[in-house]
Design an enzyme around this catalytic site. Structure first.
Site, PDB file in Angstrom:
ATOM      1  N   ARG A 252       0.861  -1.180   0.000  1.00  0.00           N
ATOM      2  CA  ARG A 252       0.000   0.000   0.000  1.00  0.00           C
ATOM      3  C   ARG A 252       0.896   1.228   0.000  1.00  0.00           C
ATOM      4  O   ARG A 252       1.914   1.257   0.689  1.00  0.00           O
ATOM      5  CB  ARG A 252      -0.936   0.013   1.223  1.00  0.00           C
ATOM      6  CG  ARG A 252      -2.028  -1.045   1.191  1.00  0.00           C
ATOM      7  CD  ARG A 252      -3.052  -0.760   0.103  1.00  0.00           C
ATOM      8  NE  ARG A 252      -4.149  -1.724   0.097  1.00  0.00           N
ATOM      9  CZ  ARG A 252      -4.178  -2.823  -0.625  1.00  0.00           C
ATOM     10  NH1 ARG A 252      -3.138  -3.128  -1.392  1.00  0.00           N
ATOM     11  NH2 ARG A 252      -5.232  -3.623  -0.593  1.00  0.00           N
ATOM     12  N   GLU A 280      -3.619   6.753  -4.271  1.00  0.00           N
ATOM     13  CA  GLU A 280      -3.635   5.792  -5.367  1.00  0.00           C
ATOM     14  C   GLU A 280      -4.083   6.528  -6.621  1.00  0.00           C
ATOM     15  O   GLU A 280      -5.210   6.993  -6.715  1.00  0.00           O
ATOM     16  CB  GLU A 280      -4.618   4.669  -5.055  1.00  0.00           C
ATOM     17  CG  GLU A 280      -4.487   3.477  -5.980  1.00  0.00           C
ATOM     18  CD  GLU A 280      -3.281   2.625  -5.657  1.00  0.00           C
ATOM     19  OE1 GLU A 280      -2.300   2.731  -6.424  1.00  0.00           O
ATOM     20  OE2 GLU A 280      -3.310   1.875  -4.686  1.00  0.00           O
ATOM     21  N   HIS A 299      -1.158  -0.188 -10.318  1.00  0.00           N
ATOM     22  CA  HIS A 299      -1.720  -1.208  -9.425  1.00  0.00           C
ATOM     23  C   HIS A 299      -2.137  -2.440 -10.228  1.00  0.00           C
ATOM     24  O   HIS A 299      -3.262  -2.942 -10.114  1.00  0.00           O
ATOM     25  CB  HIS A 299      -2.913  -0.647  -8.647  1.00  0.00           C
ATOM     26  CG  HIS A 299      -3.147  -1.352  -7.339  1.00  0.00           C
ATOM     27  ND1 HIS A 299      -3.701  -0.750  -6.249  1.00  0.00           N
ATOM     28  CD2 HIS A 299      -2.897  -2.632  -6.946  1.00  0.00           C
ATOM     29  CE1 HIS A 299      -3.790  -1.599  -5.237  1.00  0.00           C
ATOM     30  NE2 HIS A 299      -3.302  -2.749  -5.641  1.00  0.00           N
TER      31      HIS A 299
END
Length: 341
Positions: A252, A280, A299
Site C-alpha cells: 500500500r 492511489e 496497481h
C-alpha cells in the site's frame, strides 16, 4: 476433496459485488461452476439496502463477495437472518466484513492466497530486472541507438550474490521468498511476528528493519497498511539504503513516506518500482511521473485478465467445501485481522 454428506441441500447463495467485478471474475463458466455447488440466486447485489436485495438476503446462507461489495453491516445482517458464511473472491475483507459479522460468528474465507501469486511474480520480475538495470539501460539504448561495449558496464550490475530484503512475511512476501530460491541471491527478512526458527525454515535470515534497509540492494515491501505501519518506511530507513538501491512497493502506498521517497529518488540516491502510491493515482503534476529512476505501474501486480480465473476457481472450491460441511480451506480469523492487509 470435500467430504460427501448425504442429503445435504445446497446452500442458498448470492453474489455481492459490483457488476463489473461479477462480469470480470465470474464469467459464464465460473457462474455455472458456482451454481453447481450452491443454489445461486440472482441478481448481483451491489447495494444491500434495496427491497430487491433484502428479498434475496432473507433466504441467503452464504454470500460470495468481491470488489465493490457494500459493507455487510448490522442492517444487512438484520435482513439476512440465515447468513452463516462469506466467501470473498478478492484479498482483503476489511472493506466489507464488519465487526457485526464477527459478532454473529459468520465464517469468512478469502482468495488472498490466489491473489498473492501474481503479485509475487511481478515482484520477482522487478527484482531481477532491477539487478540488471534493464529498464534504465533499455531507455538509454533507445536514445543512443548503440549497443555499447559489453565489458565496460558497471561491475555492480547483475544478480549474482545480490542482497534482497523482504519487508514482512505476508502471503505475498512468503511466495516471493519461495520464488527467489533458485537464484543466487541472499535474502533477508524483517517481520516482528516471525521467529528465527520460522525464518530459517523459510531459508532466510531474520534481521531488524534498520539492518534490512542498510544491507539490501533491493527492498521489497509487503507490509499491510495498518495504523501502526502507516509511514513505516520513513526518511531514516530510506536514507539507510545503499546509493543506487531499489525500493519495490506492491503493498500500500501509505506504508512508505512518499515525500521522503520522492526527495531521495529525485536526488538520484535510489531507484523505485511503485505499483501503489499515496494517493492511489498520483496527481498529474507529481514529480515522480518524470523521475527517470522510478517505474510507476497502475496497481497491476494483483490478479488481472486471465488471472481472475484463479480467483474464481479458489472461491468455487471454498463454496463447495463449505456446502459439503468441511469448512473453508482459507479461513480469515478475527484474531488475525491486526496482522492482515
Amino acid at each position: 476433496m470435500p467430504t460427501a454428506h448425504a442429503h445435504r441441500p445446497p446452500p442458498r447463495a448470492a453474489l455481492a459485488m459490483s457488476e463489473e467485478t461479477a462480469t470480470a471474475v465470474f464469467g459464464p463458466a465460473a457462474r455455472e461452476e458456482l451454481a453447481a455447488v450452491c443454489d445461486l440466486a440472482p441478481p448481483v447485489l451491489d447495494d444491500l439496502t434495496t427491497d430487491r436485495a433484502r428479498a434475496v438476503l432473507a433466504r441467503t446462507e452464504l454470500l460470495v463477495t468481491g470488489w465493490g461489495c457494500p459493507p455487510v453491516d448490522e442492517a444487512a445482517l438484520a435482513a439476512a437472518p440465515r447468513l452463516r458464511a462469506i466467501a470473498h473472491s478478492g484479498g482483503s475483507v476489511r472493506a466489507h466484513v464488519t465487526e457485526a459479522c464477527w459478532e454473529r460468528g459468520i465464517e469468512v474465507s478469502s482468495a488472498a492466497a490466489a491473489n498473492a501469486l501474481p503479485v509475487a511474480e511481478y515482484t520477482v520480475a522487478m527484482i531481477l530486472l532491477s539487478g540488471k538495470r534493464v529498464l534504465e539501460r533499455a531507455r538509454d539504448h533507445r536514445a543512443s541507438r548503440e549497443r555499447g561495449h559489453p565489458l565496460r558496464v558497471d561491475r555492480a550490475l547483475g544478480n549474482y550474490g545480490r542482497t534482497v530484503g523482504i519487508c514482512s512475511a505476508s502471503l505475498i512476501g512468503r511466495r516471493v521468498i519461495e520464488l527467489l530460491r533458485p537464484y543466487d541471491l541472499r535474502v533477508l527478512l524483517h517481520d516482528p511476528y516471525v521467529t528465527d526458527d520460522e525464518a530459517a525454515a523459510l531459508g532466510v535470515r531474520k534481521v531488524g528493519i534498520e539492518e534490512l534497509f542498510a544491507a539490501s540492494d533491493v527492498v521489497s515491501v509487503h507490509t499491510p497498511l495498518l495504523p501502526a505501519t502507516r509511514g513505516l518506511v520513513g526518511r531514516e530507513l530510506l536514507a539507510a539504503l545503499r546509493p543506487g538501491a531499489t525500493l519495490i512497493n506492491t503493498a500500500r502506498g501509505a506504508v512508505v513516506d512518499q515525500e521522503a521517497l520522492t526527495e531521495a529518488a529525485l536526488a538520484g540516491r535510489l531507484h523505485a518500482v511503485l505499483d501503489v502510491t499515496d494517493p492511489e493515482g498520483l496527481p498529474p503534476d507529481h514529480p515522480l511521473w518524470d523521475c527517470e529512476n522510478v517505474l510507476l505501474t497502475p496497481h497491476l501486480a494483483g490478479s488481472q485478465g486471465n488471472e481472475w480465473r484463479r480467483l474464481a476457481e479458489l472461491t468455487v472450491s471454498e463454496v463447495a467445501r463449505w456446502a459439503a460441511g468441511d469448512g473453508f480451506a482459507h479461513p480469515v480469523r478475527r484474531e488475525r485481522l491486526g496482522y492482515l492487509a
